[in-house]
Write an enzyme that holds these catalytic residues in place. Structure first.
Site, PDB file in Angstrom:
ATOM      1  N   CYS A  50       3.794  -6.582  -6.113  1.00 16.25           N
ATOM      2  CA  CYS A  50       2.558  -7.161  -6.661  1.00 16.25           C
ATOM      3  C   CYS A  50       1.400  -6.734  -5.773  1.00 16.25           C
ATOM      4  CB  CYS A  50       2.642  -8.692  -6.722  1.00 16.25           C
ATOM      5  SG  CYS A  50       3.746  -9.278  -7.997  1.00 16.25           S
TER       6      CYS A  50
ATOM      7  N   ARG B 155       0.397  -2.763  -4.609  1.00 15.38           N
ATOM      8  CA  ARG B 155      -0.189  -1.546  -5.170  1.00 15.38           C
ATOM      9  C   ARG B 155       0.902  -0.594  -5.615  1.00 15.38           C
ATOM     10  NH1 ARG B 155      -3.891  -3.816  -5.991  1.00 15.38           N
ATOM     11  NH2 ARG B 155      -6.083  -3.426  -5.558  1.00 15.38           N
TER      12      ARG B 155
ATOM     13  N   GLU C 218      -2.473   3.345 -13.691  1.00 17.36           N
ATOM     14  CA  GLU C 218      -2.658   2.163 -14.543  1.00 17.36           C
ATOM     15  C   GLU C 218      -3.657   2.484 -15.643  1.00 17.36           C
ATOM     16  OE1 GLU C 218      -3.523  -1.226 -12.093  1.00 17.36           O
ATOM     17  OE2 GLU C 218      -1.610  -1.079 -11.057  1.00 17.36           O
TER      18      GLU C 218
ATOM     19  N   HIS D 134      -0.925  -5.797 -14.026  1.00 16.28           N
ATOM     20  CA  HIS D 134      -1.816  -6.051 -12.871  1.00 16.28           C
ATOM     21  C   HIS D 134      -2.513  -7.410 -13.026  1.00 16.28           C
ATOM     22  CE1 HIS D 134      -4.290  -3.831  -9.581  1.00 16.28           C
ATOM     23  NE2 HIS D 134      -4.273  -5.132  -9.358  1.00 16.28           N
TER      24      HIS D 134
HETATM   25  N1  LIG Z   1      -1.655  -7.583  -7.908  1.00 15.73           N
HETATM   26  C1  LIG Z   1      -2.870  -8.001  -7.696  1.00 15.73           C
HETATM   27  O1  LIG Z   1      -3.601  -8.338  -8.624  1.00 15.73           O
HETATM   28  C2  LIG Z   1      -3.374  -8.098  -6.304  1.00 15.73           C
HETATM   29  C3  LIG Z   1      -2.925  -7.234  -5.364  1.00 15.73           C
HETATM   30  N2  LIG Z   1      -3.405  -7.338  -4.078  1.00 15.73           N
HETATM   31  C4  LIG Z   1      -2.906  -6.400  -3.096  1.00 15.73           C
HETATM   32  O2  LIG Z   1      -2.057  -7.068  -2.185  1.00 15.73           O
HETATM   33  C5  LIG Z   1      -2.050  -6.393  -0.954  1.00 15.73           C
HETATM   34  C6  LIG Z   1      -2.125  -7.366   0.202  1.00 15.73           C
HETATM   35  O3  LIG Z   1      -3.311  -8.139   0.147  1.00 15.73           O
HETATM   36  P1  LIG Z   1      -3.685  -9.174   1.316  1.00 15.73           P
HETATM   37  O4  LIG Z   1      -2.491  -9.923   1.732  1.00 15.73           O
HETATM   38  O5  LIG Z   1      -4.870  -9.914   0.868  1.00 15.73           O
HETATM   39  O6  LIG Z   1      -4.096  -8.152   2.442  1.00 15.73           O
HETATM   40  P2  LIG Z   1      -4.067  -8.384   4.024  1.00 15.73           P
HETATM   41  O7  LIG Z   1      -4.939  -7.343   4.585  1.00 15.73           O
HETATM   42  O8  LIG Z   1      -4.329  -9.802   4.346  1.00 15.73           O
HETATM   43  O9  LIG Z   1      -2.568  -8.062   4.418  1.00 15.73           O
HETATM   44  C7  LIG Z   1      -2.022  -6.785   4.445  1.00 15.73           C
HETATM   45  C8  LIG Z   1      -0.990  -6.755   5.548  1.00 15.73           C
HETATM   46  O10 LIG Z   1      -0.301  -5.513   5.478  1.00 15.73           O
HETATM   47  C9  LIG Z   1      -0.012  -5.138   6.804  1.00 15.73           C
HETATM   48  N3  LIG Z   1       0.282  -3.713   6.875  1.00 15.73           N
HETATM   49  C10 LIG Z   1      -0.588  -2.684   6.923  1.00 15.73           C
HETATM   50  N4  LIG Z   1       0.088  -1.519   7.024  1.00 15.73           N
HETATM   51  C11 LIG Z   1       1.405  -1.843   7.048  1.00 15.73           C
HETATM   52  C12 LIG Z   1       2.587  -1.068   7.140  1.00 15.73           C
HETATM   53  N5  LIG Z   1       2.523   0.266   7.250  1.00 15.73           N
HETATM   54  N6  LIG Z   1       3.763  -1.701   7.112  1.00 15.73           N
HETATM   55  C13 LIG Z   1       3.821  -3.051   7.012  1.00 15.73           C
HETATM   56  N7  LIG Z   1       2.725  -3.838   6.946  1.00 15.73           N
HETATM   57  C14 LIG Z   1       1.535  -3.235   6.956  1.00 15.73           C
HETATM   58  C15 LIG Z   1      -1.241  -5.535   7.576  1.00 15.73           C
HETATM   59  O11 LIG Z   1      -0.975  -5.655   8.959  1.00 15.73           O
HETATM   60  C16 LIG Z   1      -1.596  -6.862   6.943  1.00 15.73           C
HETATM   61  O12 LIG Z   1      -1.015  -7.928   7.665  1.00 15.73           O
HETATM   62  C17 LIG Z   1      -3.192  -5.384  -1.048  1.00 15.73           C
HETATM   63  O13 LIG Z   1      -2.669  -4.118  -1.368  1.00 15.73           O
HETATM   64  C18 LIG Z   1      -3.994  -5.861  -2.198  1.00 15.73           C
HETATM   65  O14 LIG Z   1      -4.720  -4.855  -2.799  1.00 15.73           O
HETATM   66  C19 LIG Z   1      -4.277  -8.307  -3.719  1.00 15.73           C
HETATM   67  C20 LIG Z   1      -4.735  -9.200  -4.629  1.00 15.73           C
HETATM   68  C21 LIG Z   1      -4.353  -9.138  -6.032  1.00 15.73           C
HETATM   69  O1  LIG Z   2      -7.687  -7.797  -5.428  1.00 20.09           O
HETATM   70  C1  LIG Z   2      -6.884  -6.882  -5.602  1.00 20.09           C
HETATM   71  O2  LIG Z   2      -6.522  -6.075  -4.726  1.00 20.09           O
HETATM   72  C2  LIG Z   2      -6.308  -6.694  -6.926  1.00 20.09           C
HETATM   73  O3  LIG Z   2      -5.438  -5.886  -7.076  1.00 20.09           O
HETATM   74  C3  LIG Z   2      -6.863  -7.432  -8.064  1.00 20.09           C
HETATM   75  O4  LIG Z   2      -7.275  -6.468  -8.991  1.00 20.09           O
HETATM   76  P1  LIG Z   2      -8.206  -6.865 -10.232  1.00 20.09           P
HETATM   77  O5  LIG Z   2      -9.487  -7.356  -9.652  1.00 20.09           O
HETATM   78  O6  LIG Z   2      -7.486  -7.928 -10.994  1.00 20.09           O
HETATM   79  O7  LIG Z   2      -8.396  -5.605 -11.011  1.00 20.09           O
END
Ligand SMILES: NC(=O)C1=CN([C@@H]2O[C@H](COP(=O)(O)OP(=O)(O)OC[C@H]3O[C@@H](n4cnc5c(N)ncnc54)[C@H](O)[C@@H]3O)[C@@H](O)[C@H]2O)C=CC1
Ligand SMILES: O=C(O)C(=O)COP(=O)(O)O
Length: 524
Positions: A227, A229, A258, A276
């Site tokens: 969930c 990328r 996507e 997504h």
């Molecule tokens: N599916 C969706 O709609 C959404 C997806 N996301 C995605 O979720 C992901 C995480 O978001 P957050 O937790 O807010 O970000 P965050 O920045 O708080 O956490 C990311 C974590 O990944 C770690 N990290 C970086 N490189 C790494 C590696 N090589 N191996 C292991 N860990 C590593 C970092 O140290 C950090 O603790 C992002 O890719 C974001 O785009 C976020 C919100 C919604």
């Molecule tokens: O915040 C993120 O990283 C997300 O993946 C959410 O994407 P969206 O704003 O729903 O297109």
């Protein structure tokens, strides 16, 4: 009128502060629908759908800020934005809970085969034996990437009686201990986990992190969830490991492309998918839109933003402390650049006294921006100043000294040019303003403002009169005048502040006065 393009669907409630502002026009249209007006927008707000490419940035010539209403900025060419001096901000925590909850919903759906059972019942079947699942209780959950979302997933997993193992190379021991999770290596996590969920950003390091090599290290019958990328789990490798039965099931909210179109992964019965949707809740959308709207407003008011991707972030408190030095440094950069009208190799900055204790990164960037502005054709500001300096081979350094050298605070600037070196010292005096107290080797005291005229001459009687007469004869009023000299009868300077700028002929006339060595117009 400020114009903001909102290129992806966003919560109206969140955008309310922008929509209500009479000085702002908000256009809610896709980029393709406003091709002819792209150069007229000051700000661009996007989610993940709009790709903010270098080509788009080139077209948006007036753009100052890109706001990502969400977390991931992998759809934005941040390097290009930085080069063009465009600030990129995101809304880092507005959708954390929604995405953690979605991950958990996917996990439960995956192991209990809820989507498959749902389709079956809707098809008028009643096949209970086909949908026997497994419990989450007692299972080992491997979380890769333990940031905001990863840690919220961990809390929920513990409440379900799961054992949580975490791999995150940037996680400090103290934080892991505080949260009470088992921190392990990637190999340990791969070997132990019954279910693996990824929560990292998509970077060069994380692209294909779960590829053929690492998938081979997982337990047979493992469940995988993405969930975060598309691409963190290599889709081609996933197909192979589903085909050979090693992976028991996969839940995907995100894809390398996507929408994924007619992707082979969609044909597997044990692959469950959502389009997504991690951040697609009413609450998350209000949160992220509110956060970016507020940040963009703050930015447009000339105040510092707190969630910038390509600028050092500043709290209001810190900003208030550095603001005066930020302005002083900008003026010093502008003055030095004009005085040193030749190629320069290095800019050395020393912060002394109270300013040495502050967050100086911003102050340095401001000085560099002031210095570079007259030299580069493109926008230069605190976003790209350091990058442009490096590109142009101008090294810069910061030094700090607790001793203010007779001043409560001072900034000393030394510019090393191809042929000469220039130094200047400035200070900010509360309720009085900015003063330059040392200029080109001379002690002096002037305000770095307006139309300045620098004259270097021999310290002789009558010099001030000669200059004054010529300016007077040409109707140029002198507002202030400061003088400095190294020794009586030696080299001396005058710094005049004029009510209007001098034209070239008048500069030439002054240069012809005997005993005058240098005449320079300086505009701040
Ligand atoms: N599916 C969706 O709609 C959404 C997806 N996301 C995605 O979720 C992901 C995480 O978001 P957050 O937790 O807010 O970000 P965050 O920045 O708080 O956490 C990311 C974590 O990944 C770690 N990290 C970086 N490189 C790494 C590696 N090589 N191996 C292991 N860990 C590593 C970092 O140290 C950090 O603790 C992002 O890719 C974001 O785009 C976020 C919100 C919604
Ligand atoms: O915040 C993120 O990283 C997300 O993946 C959410 O994407 P969206 O704003 O729903 O297109």
């Amino acid at each position: 009128m400020v114009r903001i393009l909102v290129a992806d669907a966003m919560s109206e409630e969140g955008l309310a502060p922008l929509l209500a502002d009479p000085t702002i026009e908000v256009v809610q249209k896709k980029v393709g629908d406003v091709e002819d007006e792209l150069d007229q927008f000051d700000a661009l707000l996007v989610r993940s759908a709009t790709k903010v490419t270098e080509q788009l940035l080139q077209k948006m010539k007036n753009l100052k800020i890109v706001g990502r209403a969400g977390v991931g900025v992998d759809n934005i060419d941040v390097d290009a934005a930085t080069r063009y001096g465009v600030v990129v901000i995101n809304a880092p925590n507005g959708n954390t809970i929604s995405t953690a909850e979605h991950t958990f919903a996917m996990m439960a759906s995956l192991v209990r085969r809820i989507p498959q059972a749902h389709i079956s019942v809707k098809s008028r079947e009643w096949n209970r034996s086909a949908f026997v699942g497994v419990e989450l209780f007692g299972k080992h959950l491997g979380i890769i990437g333990f940031g905001r979302i990863g840690s919220e997933v961990a809390k929920r997993a513990r409440a379900f009686g799961m054992h949580v193992h975490v791999y995150d190379p940037f996680l400090t021991k103290a934080r892991a201990e505080k949260i009470g999770v088992d921190v392990c290596t990637l190999d340990e996590l791969l070997a132990q986990a019954d279910i693996i969920t990824v929560h990292t950003p998509l970077t060069k390091e994380t692209k294909g992190l779960l590829g053929p090599k690492n998938l081979a290290k997982t337990k047979k019958g493992v469940y995988l969830i993405n969930c975060a990328r598309g691409g963190i789990i290599d889709e081609q490798a996933l197909i192979s490991f589903l085909e050979n039965g090693h992976v028991a099931g996969v839940a995907l909210d995100v894809f390398e492309q996507e929408p994924p179109g007619d992707h082979p992964l969609l044909s597997f019965d044990n692959v469950i998918v959502t389009p997504h949707l991690g951040a697609s809740t009413v609450e998350a959308q209000v949160n992220v839109a509110t956060q970016v709207a507020q940040e963009v407003l703050t930015f447009l008011q000339g105040k510092p933003v707190t969630s910038s991707i390509n600028l050092p972030t500043l709290s209001k408190d810190v900003y208030e402390k550095i603001q005066a030095f930020y302005t002083l440094a900008r003026k010093m950069g502008i003055l030095a650049s004009q005085y040193m009208s030749e190629p320069v190799q290095e800019i050395a900055i020393t912060y002394s006294g109270s300013v040495a204790d502050l967050e100086t990164t911003f102050i340095t960037r401001s000085l560099l921006a002031g210095f570079l502005k007259p030299r580069v054709a493109s926008t230069v500001n605190e976003v790209n100043a350091a990058m442009i300096a490096k590109e142009r081979g101008i090294a810069f350094s910061e030094k700090f000294s607790a001793n203010g050298n007779d001043y409560n605070n001072s900034i000393t600037l030394t510019v090393y040019g191809e042929n000469k070196t220039f130094t200047m010292k400035g200070t900010h005096i509360a309720h009085y303003g900015d003063r330059i107290v040392h200029f080109n080797g001379f002690a002096i005291d002037f305000a770095p403002e307006g139309h300045l005229l620098y004259i270097q001459h021999h310290d002789k009687p009558g010099m001030i009169g000669k200059v004054g007469n010529i300016l007077g004869d040409h109707q140029v009023n002198i507002a202030t005048m400061q003088v400095g000299r190294q020794e009586a009868g030696g080299k001396a300077i005058m710094m005049l502040s004029l009510d209007k700028p001098l034209d070239d002929t008048l500069v030439e006339t002054l240069e012809q006065i005997s005993d005058i060595d240098v005449v320079k117009r300086l505009e701040v």
